[in-house]
Design a protein around this motif. Structure first.
Motif, PDB file in Angstrom:
ATOM      1  N   CYS A 141      -8.695   6.026  -7.062  1.00 29.82           N
ATOM      2  CA  CYS A 141      -8.754   6.469  -8.401  1.00 29.82           C
ATOM      3  C   CYS A 141      -7.910   5.753  -9.167  1.00 29.82           C
ATOM      4  O   CYS A 141      -6.747   5.209  -8.921  1.00 29.82           O
ATOM      5  CB  CYS A 141      -8.141   7.795  -8.378  1.00 29.82           C
TER       6      CYS A 141
ATOM      7  N   PHE B 160     -19.034  14.108   0.138  1.00 29.14           N
ATOM      8  CA  PHE B 160     -18.802  12.663   0.637  1.00 29.14           C
ATOM      9  C   PHE B 160     -17.504  12.122   0.044  1.00 29.14           C
ATOM     10  O   PHE B 160     -17.921  11.125  -0.357  1.00 29.14           O
ATOM     11  CB  PHE B 160     -19.996  11.919   0.636  1.00 29.14           C
ATOM     12  N   ALA B 161     -16.584  12.833  -0.622  1.00 29.05           N
ATOM     13  CA  ALA B 161     -15.491  12.275  -1.249  1.00 29.05           C
ATOM     14  C   ALA B 161     -14.236  12.465  -0.476  1.00 29.05           C
ATOM     15  O   ALA B 161     -13.466  13.413  -0.902  1.00 29.05           O
ATOM     16  CB  ALA B 161     -15.372  12.832  -2.769  1.00 29.05           C
ATOM     17  N   PRO B 162     -14.086  11.354   0.496  1.00 27.48           N
ATOM     18  CA  PRO B 162     -12.540  11.493   1.409  1.00 27.48           C
ATOM     19  C   PRO B 162     -11.494  11.874   0.319  1.00 27.48           C
ATOM     20  O   PRO B 162     -11.058  11.315  -0.673  1.00 27.48           O
ATOM     21  CB  PRO B 162     -12.516  10.088   1.810  1.00 27.48           C
TER      22      PRO B 162
ATOM     23  N   GLN C 269      -9.643  -5.881  -4.131  1.00 21.08           N
ATOM     24  CA  GLN C 269      -9.257  -6.676  -2.872  1.00 21.08           C
ATOM     25  C   GLN C 269      -9.400  -5.733  -1.664  1.00 21.08           C
ATOM     26  O   GLN C 269      -9.814  -5.887  -0.635  1.00 21.08           O
ATOM     27  CB  GLN C 269      -7.807  -6.884  -2.927  1.00 21.08           C
ATOM     28  N   MET C 270      -8.966  -4.442  -2.003  1.00 23.62           N
ATOM     29  CA  MET C 270      -9.028  -3.254  -1.036  1.00 23.62           C
ATOM     30  C   MET C 270     -10.300  -2.982  -0.565  1.00 23.62           C
ATOM     31  O   MET C 270     -10.798  -2.830   0.669  1.00 23.62           O
ATOM     32  CB  MET C 270      -8.194  -2.021  -1.450  1.00 23.62           C
TER      33      MET C 270
ATOM     34  N   HIS D  16       1.131  -7.628  -5.203  1.00 23.06           N
ATOM     35  CA  HIS D  16      -0.136  -7.073  -5.979  1.00 23.06           C
ATOM     36  C   HIS D  16      -0.483  -8.275  -6.826  1.00 23.06           C
ATOM     37  O   HIS D  16       0.110  -9.211  -7.619  1.00 23.06           O
ATOM     38  CB  HIS D  16       0.479  -5.956  -6.985  1.00 23.06           C
TER      39      HIS D  16
ATOM     40  N   TYR E 265      -6.847   7.153  -1.008  1.00 25.60           N
ATOM     41  CA  TYR E 265      -6.617   8.066   0.142  1.00 25.60           C
ATOM     42  C   TYR E 265      -7.379   7.215   1.245  1.00 25.60           C
ATOM     43  O   TYR E 265      -8.144   6.732   0.984  1.00 25.60           O
ATOM     44  CB  TYR E 265      -7.631   9.380  -0.462  1.00 25.60           C
TER      45      TYR E 265
ATOM     46  N   ARG F 270       0.853  -1.056   0.241  1.00 24.01           N
ATOM     47  CA  ARG F 270      -0.073  -0.121   0.013  1.00 24.01           C
ATOM     48  C   ARG F 270       0.840   1.267   0.038  1.00 24.01           C
ATOM     49  O   ARG F 270       0.323   2.519   0.186  1.00 24.01           O
ATOM     50  CB  ARG F 270      -0.752   0.080   1.394  1.00 24.01           C
ATOM     51  N   GLN F 271       2.189   1.110  -0.067  1.00 22.39           N
ATOM     52  CA  GLN F 271       2.933   2.210  -0.061  1.00 22.39           C
ATOM     53  C   GLN F 271       3.024   2.864  -1.411  1.00 22.39           C
ATOM     54  O   GLN F 271       2.462   2.318  -2.622  1.00 22.39           O
ATOM     55  CB  GLN F 271       4.543   1.755   0.040  1.00 22.39           C
ATOM     56  N   GLY F 272       3.226   4.183  -1.444  1.00 27.33           N
ATOM     57  CA  GLY F 272       2.970   5.025  -2.525  1.00 27.33           C
ATOM     58  C   GLY F 272       3.374   6.433  -2.197  1.00 27.33           C
ATOM     59  O   GLY F 272       3.203   6.864  -1.173  1.00 27.33           O
TER      60      GLY F 272
ATOM     61  N   LEU G  24      -6.476  -4.976  -7.596  1.00 28.60           N
ATOM     62  CA  LEU G  24      -5.960  -4.645  -6.140  1.00 28.60           C
ATOM     63  C   LEU G  24      -7.259  -3.862  -5.524  1.00 28.60           C
ATOM     64  O   LEU G  24      -7.465  -3.758  -4.235  1.00 28.60           O
ATOM     65  CB  LEU G  24      -4.789  -3.690  -6.250  1.00 28.60           C
TER      66      LEU G  24
ATOM     67  N   GLY H 148     -12.259   5.957   2.885  1.00 22.39           N
ATOM     68  CA  GLY H 148     -11.347   6.513   1.866  1.00 22.39           C
ATOM     69  C   GLY H 148     -11.663   6.269   0.456  1.00 22.39           C
ATOM     70  O   GLY H 148     -12.981   6.124   0.216  1.00 22.39           O
ATOM     71  N   SER H 149     -10.841   6.665  -0.374  1.00 23.78           N
ATOM     72  CA  SER H 149     -11.099   6.784  -1.966  1.00 23.78           C
ATOM     73  C   SER H 149     -10.115   6.018  -2.677  1.00 23.78           C
ATOM     74  O   SER H 149      -8.914   5.831  -2.209  1.00 23.78           O
ATOM     75  CB  SER H 149     -11.342   8.218  -2.357  1.00 23.78           C
TER      76      SER H 149
ATOM     77  N   ILE I 152      -0.148   4.292  -5.610  1.00 28.13           N
ATOM     78  CA  ILE I 152       0.589   3.052  -5.430  1.00 28.13           C
ATOM     79  C   ILE I 152       0.945   2.505  -6.837  1.00 28.13           C
ATOM     80  O   ILE I 152       0.163   2.264  -7.745  1.00 28.13           O
ATOM     81  CB  ILE I 152      -0.615   1.907  -4.904  1.00 28.13           C
TER      82      ILE I 152
ATOM     83  N   ARG J   2     -18.874   1.173   3.759  1.00 27.12           N
ATOM     84  CA  ARG J   2     -19.989   1.919   3.081  1.00 27.12           C
ATOM     85  C   ARG J   2     -19.303   2.773   1.765  1.00 27.12           C
ATOM     86  O   ARG J   2     -18.311   3.448   2.000  1.00 27.12           O
ATOM     87  CB  ARG J   2     -20.744   2.717   3.893  1.00 27.12           C
TER      88      ARG J   2
ATOM     89  N   GLU K 263     -10.902  -1.711   3.139  1.00 27.58           N
ATOM     90  CA  GLU K 263      -9.855  -0.537   3.093  1.00 27.58           C
ATOM     91  C   GLU K 263     -10.385   0.800   2.931  1.00 27.58           C
ATOM     92  O   GLU K 263      -9.663   1.946   3.237  1.00 27.58           O
ATOM     93  CB  GLU K 263      -8.650  -0.757   2.404  1.00 27.58           C
TER      94      GLU K 263
ATOM     95  N   ASN L  18     -15.389   6.566  -3.871  1.00 24.95           N
ATOM     96  CA  ASN L  18     -15.555   7.270  -2.435  1.00 24.95           C
ATOM     97  C   ASN L  18     -16.160   6.497  -1.221  1.00 24.95           C
ATOM     98  O   ASN L  18     -17.413   6.238  -1.668  1.00 24.95           O
ATOM     99  CB  ASN L  18     -16.107   8.648  -2.471  1.00 24.95           C
ATOM    100  N   GLY L  19     -15.546   6.017  -0.415  1.00 19.29           N
ATOM    101  CA  GLY L  19     -16.133   5.143   0.602  1.00 19.29           C
ATOM    102  C   GLY L  19     -15.966   6.018   1.788  1.00 19.29           C
ATOM    103  O   GLY L  19     -15.534   7.053   1.986  1.00 19.29           O
TER     104      GLY L  19
END
Lengths: 380, 380, 380, 380
Positions: free
Chosen positions: C282, D262-264, C146-147, C315, C294, A302-304, C143, C279-280, C308, C156, C152, C275-276
């Motif tokens: 992209c 709502f966009a972390p 998975q996250m 990965h 994020y 998860r590094q970056g 990935l 975190g988010s 990442i 929600r 992660e 967006n969760g």
């Protein structure tokens, strides 16, 4: 509650830096809770009409053309020097003798002996003194310093790499302005922009141990400016266009620095990357609200490089501005600088970078120039 | 239409580079219209089981453990050398004597004298020869070369600045593998990754005139690898961890190069920026399908670094792959390299970079090492 | 150790997707340890010369022009369908009846009834089936999945926003190719590229509950292709150029999707942001080796979008390729897809996305088209 | 030279926007050559202590708590309204009646009828009026407008896509502040941030023809703020958290807009992309000194998104600030807004966006809300 003291300012110089400093002195009280009220008394410059207009514009009470009168004015507490480099020393020494606190634009002086005289003068007079290396107080850079000091990129630094690149004299028809003549400017990219990254190197990593440098003047003749221009005469460029340097810090880290005015597309691009034993930090002045951070302590996979938008209230200086996500600009670095200088003056604390820092900076510049001339390593 | 000739390949080495080259020899005919059919005859390595598996995986007809037999095989036209650096010379000299065309991994040799022997051998034997500096054939880099040659960044180059940064040995507990021992590897970051950017410097800008360098080994002792590890013994690191260099090209441009294995977050980050009198170019290997281009010839007020996605049919090598916008990866640079080598072998053209280029590269590495040792400029 | 079984492949279609799939079937064994050996038996296409050339190039044993023969070949275990959309159904139904495992290019069919027939056929025949939504197996997207599954970005999801943008038909003189005619292509951007992001939406977030869409054909007449072109005749574009959609998922997240062929500069730009609650994430297909992340769980003041580089052995799919920092390209997504399909066929596991997923995708496309026509929300 | 007139300002509101506007009124004369001198007479707010402090800080002559007195003050020429939305209408109508020029924060009003009353009031009174959609005067956005008007992205626009994303209420424990209650705020993300991108859409592309929208309140109950918080009571959120919309402009372009809190990781992220028949433009408020430009008119093979650093003297507003490459920040957009408003007041020109623009904006918001409620397209 005791009333705040008032600090009275005299600003010498009214062009680019004079404008940036005038704005800083004006704006700082609007956004920072300072321990003093500020009185903008005198702005000084040689061109009477221009300095009057500057006074009017930024609300200085008086416009003056003789800096000696400003230094002699007993009402003035702080002298802010924004003149060309070759007059820094004389003004600062006089101001110190007159017991003024002094903020001086970088580079501190035209050479090491001058810088030493300035250091001696402020020491003897015991006046607060500071060099305006304003970039130290860009929030992202101040945050980088905090993170390095807090061990966030590890207990050891391997590399500091920085470049300050501009492109305003790439055109060979750009005229021979005073900044391209050594008698007036001292040096070219070296004193003007290399001095900034040399200061950041010391601020963030520590003192240099040795340097090896190459300097170059790409365009050796340029048309004369002004009236001479029409005569199509040209003159010799007597300063450097670019400086490249490698070296070592006392703590064992390697340095790689470059300053140039010959990088098309790079308008005011000061970038750095620092690699430590646990992570890295990157900065770019053209995106000055950001700091990039890589941490080896993040979870594997998860590094970056993480782009920290340095606009949170917890970030240096930022709680005084706008909500998170709202950017600040170039001029804010000067506001932060005068804020800290005012605090130092009131609290009689050290205002870093001090004139001593400015002297060390000057010694680095001298070593770089010597190395470029001698084609060998120069120790500091 | 005459039938195409068949070229028969013998590959010596089967690890990382052996895998990359095997894939290249296999894939090239699927995407490029070559002037020869390729026969993948022999792959060679010291570990019989491993080389057999590699042969099977990539479709080599034979697995061999004695490279002398490969070189002696009359059916083989091309010897591809992917072994550790200390065996390049011996194999290449033998292959040249046997009349084979030779593709050799970089750096060409362990030192200048070896590289000279190799150059002499291929000259005498008049065989095609090429060093596998595969990055020259990344489309974005080949495009940069075209643009420079076409004057798109001007008739003069001011700066070439490049860094090759990795981070795989930052951990002081990373063991003392052979790559960290000078007897086996010759040098550290210098030969392994600095050699790549030195080659790109020459490819894109021209020959070096002088260099000044600093080299460093940050972690001087490391745990021994393998069985010795369990005994918690450590040994001395005898190669460099990082190299920084400034210098000049013969054409007057300044060079600033750095190679390091100590930049956390930089996995395989080869970046460069070139500043010319009319524009600039930037590249980053971690975004290898892109080339950034700034042109002073763009309309004023509309200038900016432009991100060219190098996936158009008109871009070097790209018409053989996918439609615009579809990325290629690292391995494709090897496919392009063998494609061009095959063409050179068939057409009896020069296959750049030749062994002579490899020799010059070796001389640059030697000058850098000498400068770092002597603490002074070294001319080339 | 028992010998591995051999799976024999018949590929129908030989153009763009045929090339991508041929390469995948060839390459997968070179880099993945599959539980089966693969035999590339037959490639099939209507143009005899072209399909022969494709067979030769990629090593298919036989070139065939009649797909019925391929489906009827008892030696063949897997039928891979890469033909235009209007023939998917007929071929797949026949292949299912013949007991073949089926990999089918997306979109599954031309409409929902066809897709239903295909699902019924594979259910009845109990054959492995998979739709080639290859982007699911780009490592960065796998990935992301998975996250998300690992919580992660929180428990929600609020937003899924994606755009697939290209620019190849912006020029009004671009001819009326079959992809712009509804009888041949079914739909335009909708089936071709919107279907991809609709699939990713379901993969990453879940099923749609309702959609509202707008569709547009910007250029309504185009010159006819081929011979008719010279006659300067034009014809009507009968498919959509662009689709924009907002909607909801069953889990309460909002969706915002767009597909267009009218975005100058966007060559093959599939981007998404999720967006969760913690975190988010992209992604951008034009930088396919990266995932931006994020995390609100990062330390305050140190949060930022983290890039990442998805090239670590940990990965998805990456341990089969190169060391960290070495990029892969577009074609690798197909290799990963066939790798997983082969595993599913051998282990008799479900190969997602299955034909049922393809059917649901088709229903989403139908709902989008209906909403755009009716100018109101359509529930799913 | 005739003496400049003096314009006297009364500012109503002193919190976030009051601070931004105070700074703008103060700073504008320091950097812009205005056709009037400005007198900062009165700042007004309900909290006497707070408004006094604001007055002192920014140099307002008087602090007032009753806005009626400010509007009634015959010395005042310009009323600047920075109060919460529900008082805009009453204040503006009174100010118009009193013959004041009016600058009003966005959104113009709480609903369409209020906005209509405001438009009628300023029409009847024939006073200058402007809505403070400050983002129109970010130099990069003003440049985008110039480029679009100049045909630089072609004679036709296909897509406008914009998102305004923040993340300050993702935490379900964030309290039920007034901004989350419809009686006080009117709406949530819709009026607060969607209104900004709806204004930019009209500014850059033109009027909307129809919209289809989805709105959502993700967190429906929140802890009460202040004293009630300790009682652990919660209340209902009565505004929207997010708005997504697709639609069409009258000129045929498609719109895709989204506003969310709502966009972390998105702190104040207003982005847009416009695709025209000859090129595209992209903007990101978190990099507000940049504009990305892709031109199909660039030479083939050299096209790419170009990052224009909007700091050149030729760029809108920038000649008043610093040399090229020196960034400005968020607050500068307000300075540019008041500069243009002052010019409009003096020259009796239209000050766009006018209250009529504000009314149209309000109608767009109403249509979006109606569409979300009715689940169907709403025409404008």
């Amino acid at each position: 509650m005791p009333r705040k003291p008032t600090l009275t300012i005299g600003l010498i110089g009214h062009r680019f830096m004079g404008k940036a400093h005038s704005n800083a002195w004006l704006q700082v009280s609007h956004f920072f809770d300072l321990p003093a009220d500020l009185r903008l008394k005198t702005i000084c410059g040689r061109n009477r009409a221009a300095v009057k207009m500057a006074a009017q514009r930024f609300g200085w009470e008086t416009a003056e053309t003789d800096w000696l009168k400003v230094v002699a004015d007993p009402a003035i507490d702080i002298i802010d020097i924004c003149t060309p480099n070759d007059s820094h020393c004389e003004i600062a020494v006089a101001a110190a003798k007159a017991g003024k606190a002094i903020l001086c634009e970088k580079p501190l002086a035209i050479d090491v002996p001058e810088a030493e005289r300035m250091v001696n003068a402020v020491r003897r007079a015991r006046v607060r003194n500071m060099v305006c290396h304003n970039y130290r107080r860009i929030p992202a850079i101040a945050l980088a310093k905090q993170m390095i000091d807090g061990g966030e990129i590890g207990d050891r630094i391997f590399h500091f790499r920085s470049r300050y690149a501009q492109d305003w004299i790439v055109d060979p028809n750009f005229p021979l302005v005073w900044r391209l003549q050594s008698n007036a400017a001292g040096s070219g990219a070296l004193g003007d922009i290399f001095s900034h990254i040399a200061d950041l190197a010391r601020y963030l990593v520590g003192d240099f141990r040795e340097v090896q440098a190459t300097m170059e003047t790409f365009i050796k003749q340029r048309p004369l400016a002004g009236r001479d221009r029409r005569a199509r005469r040209s003159g010799k460029v007597t300063v450097d266009d670019a400086v490249t340097m490698v070296g070592r810090f006392h703590n064992g880290a390697l340095a790689s620095l470059e300053a140039t005015r010959f990088a098309p597309g790079r308008k005011n691009s000061l970038t750095f990357e620092i690699n430590g034993s646990s992570g890295s930090l990157c900065f770019d002045l053209e995106e000055l609200n950001r700091l990039r951070f890589y941490s080896l302590r993040d979870k594997k996979g998860r590094q970056g490089f993480r782009e920290i938008l340095v606009t949170e209230p917890s970030h240096p200086f930022m709680k005084n501005w706008w909500p998170p996500g709202h950017l600040i600009g170039y001029e804010h670095s000067f506001i932060h600088t005068v804020a800290d200088f005012v605090i130092a003056v009131v609290t009689k604390a050290k205002a870093e970078p001090t004139f001593e820092d400015g002297l060390v900076n000057q010694k680095v510049l001298a070593a770089v120039a010597a190395s470029a001339k001698l084609n060998q390593r120069v120790r500091l």
